[in-house]
Design a protein around this motif. Structure first.
Motif, PDB file in Angstrom:
ATOM      1  N   UNK A 207       0.819  -1.219   0.000  1.00  0.00           N
ATOM      2  CA  UNK A 207       0.000   0.000   0.000  1.00  0.00           C
ATOM      3  C   UNK A 207       0.852   1.268   0.000  1.00  0.00           C
ATOM      4  N   UNK A 208       0.450   2.219  -0.834  1.00  0.00           N
ATOM      5  CA  UNK A 208       1.041   3.552  -0.796  1.00  0.00           C
ATOM      6  C   UNK A 208      -0.076   4.592  -0.734  1.00  0.00           C
ATOM      7  N   UNK A 209       0.036   5.594   0.131  1.00  0.00           N
ATOM      8  CA  UNK A 209      -0.989   6.633   0.188  1.00  0.00           C
ATOM      9  C   UNK A 209      -1.056   7.483  -1.072  1.00  0.00           C
ATOM     10  N   UNK A 210      -0.040   7.409  -1.921  1.00  0.00           N
ATOM     11  CA  UNK A 210      -0.064   8.172  -3.169  1.00  0.00           C
ATOM     12  C   UNK A 210      -1.256   7.764  -4.021  1.00  0.00           C
ATOM     13  N   UNK A 211      -1.622   6.479  -3.986  1.00  0.00           N
ATOM     14  CA  UNK A 211      -2.723   5.974  -4.800  1.00  0.00           C
ATOM     15  C   UNK A 211      -4.008   5.800  -3.997  1.00  0.00           C
ATOM     16  N   UNK A 212      -4.088   6.445  -2.874  1.00  0.00           N
ATOM     17  CA  UNK A 212      -5.268   6.355  -2.017  1.00  0.00           C
ATOM     18  C   UNK A 212      -5.975   7.706  -2.030  1.00  0.00           C
ATOM     19  N   UNK A 213      -7.146   7.747  -2.664  1.00  0.00           N
ATOM     20  CA  UNK A 213      -7.859   9.013  -2.797  1.00  0.00           C
ATOM     21  C   UNK A 213      -8.264   9.595  -1.454  1.00  0.00           C
ATOM     22  N   UNK A 214      -8.355   8.744  -0.437  1.00  0.00           N
ATOM     23  CA  UNK A 214      -8.758   9.235   0.885  1.00  0.00           C
ATOM     24  C   UNK A 214      -7.574   9.759   1.696  1.00  0.00           C
TER      25      UNK A 214
END
Length: 257
Positions: A207-214
């Motif tokens: 998981x990377x937050x870069x690809x997490x819209x939230x």
């Protein structure tokens, strides 16, 4: 502070400007029939896809808590691992304890800071310095990761590729070097020299937050603020195919435990 750590910090200076260069921008070589290593296998060991939610792992900041010194901070990370090793093994779907330590350290460092241009006059002498920064580039991720790997009892090497184009760690897992890149949150089953050589490898993207819209927009600011020079998705896409479709020219060990 040890000589190895001081040398590592010194090595970060050229990386500040170079390591964010998108891996996909390297010149691609034409595949020659019969070329050695041309058909090395790439196997996606994808228990965890990039679009899935984050793992149930405390953040590095929460793990460190009220630690007032570097030693207290790294000890807190080691204590957390010991207390939750079974749960972490389930979360990461990993039974090898040494590799699990590597994945855990890589994962919490990746989540701790957004990827971006770091202040040129900032020197991260401690893990607390890293946590107090506003952003990190590949060399700073690797430095923080090395502190954690030392606390977790892992032997590590910091590898600089093409004079600072990218910096990342490899760790000794049961006598075999494996790559743990906290910039992209990607693990590969072989070390950097084997990657560049085109050897067979397995890899996992976490998981990377870069690809997490939230996730907070700060994790995507590097796209615009660096004019495309920094790109976590490009790093994630390029690293697994080093030596196959992306061709770094040289590597060196800048620090090791």
């Amino acid at each position: 502070m040890t000589r190895k750590v001081r040398r590592f910090i010194f090595q970060l200076m050229p990386i500040t400007l170079l390591c964010g260069f998108a891996l996909g921008l390297l010149t691609m070589k034409a595949v020659q029939p019969g070329a050695a290593k041309t058909w090395a296998n790439v196997v996606f060991d994808g228990q965890l896809m990039s679009g899935e939610p984050p793992l149930p792992v405390a953040s590095l900041r929460d793990i460190v808590g009220a630690a007032a010194t570097h030693d207290q901070a790294t000890a807190a990370v080691a204590d957390y691992y010991k207390a939750y090793a079974d749960q972490l093994a389930t979360a990461f779907n990993e039974t090898n304890d040494a590799r699990l330590r590597g994945l855990f350290g890589m994962y919490i460092v990746h989540q701790a800071q957004p990827y971006n241009v770091a202040p040129p006059d900032w020197e991260p002498y401690t893990l607390l310095d890293f946590l107090n920064a506003k952003a990190a580039h590949c060399g700073l991720y690797a430095l923080a990761q090395s502190y954690i790997y030392t606390a977790l009892g892992l032997r590590w090497q910091n590898i600089i590729v093409d004079g600072g184009w990218h910096g990342l760690l490899q760790a000794d897992i049961d006598g075999q070097w494996e790559t743990f890149d906290s910039t992209s949150n990607v693990w590969l089953s072989v070390g950097v020299p084997e990657l560049i050589n085109g050897d067979t490898r397995r890899y996992r993207e976490f998981y990377t937050p870069v690809w997490d819209a939230s996730a907070d927009e700060v994790y995507r600011q590097h796209y615009t603020e660096s004019d495309g020079y920094y790109s976590v998705p490009d790093v994630r896409a390029g690293l697994p195919v080093w030596g196959l479709r992306v061709f770094p020219g040289r590597w060196e060990i800048s620090a090791e435990s």
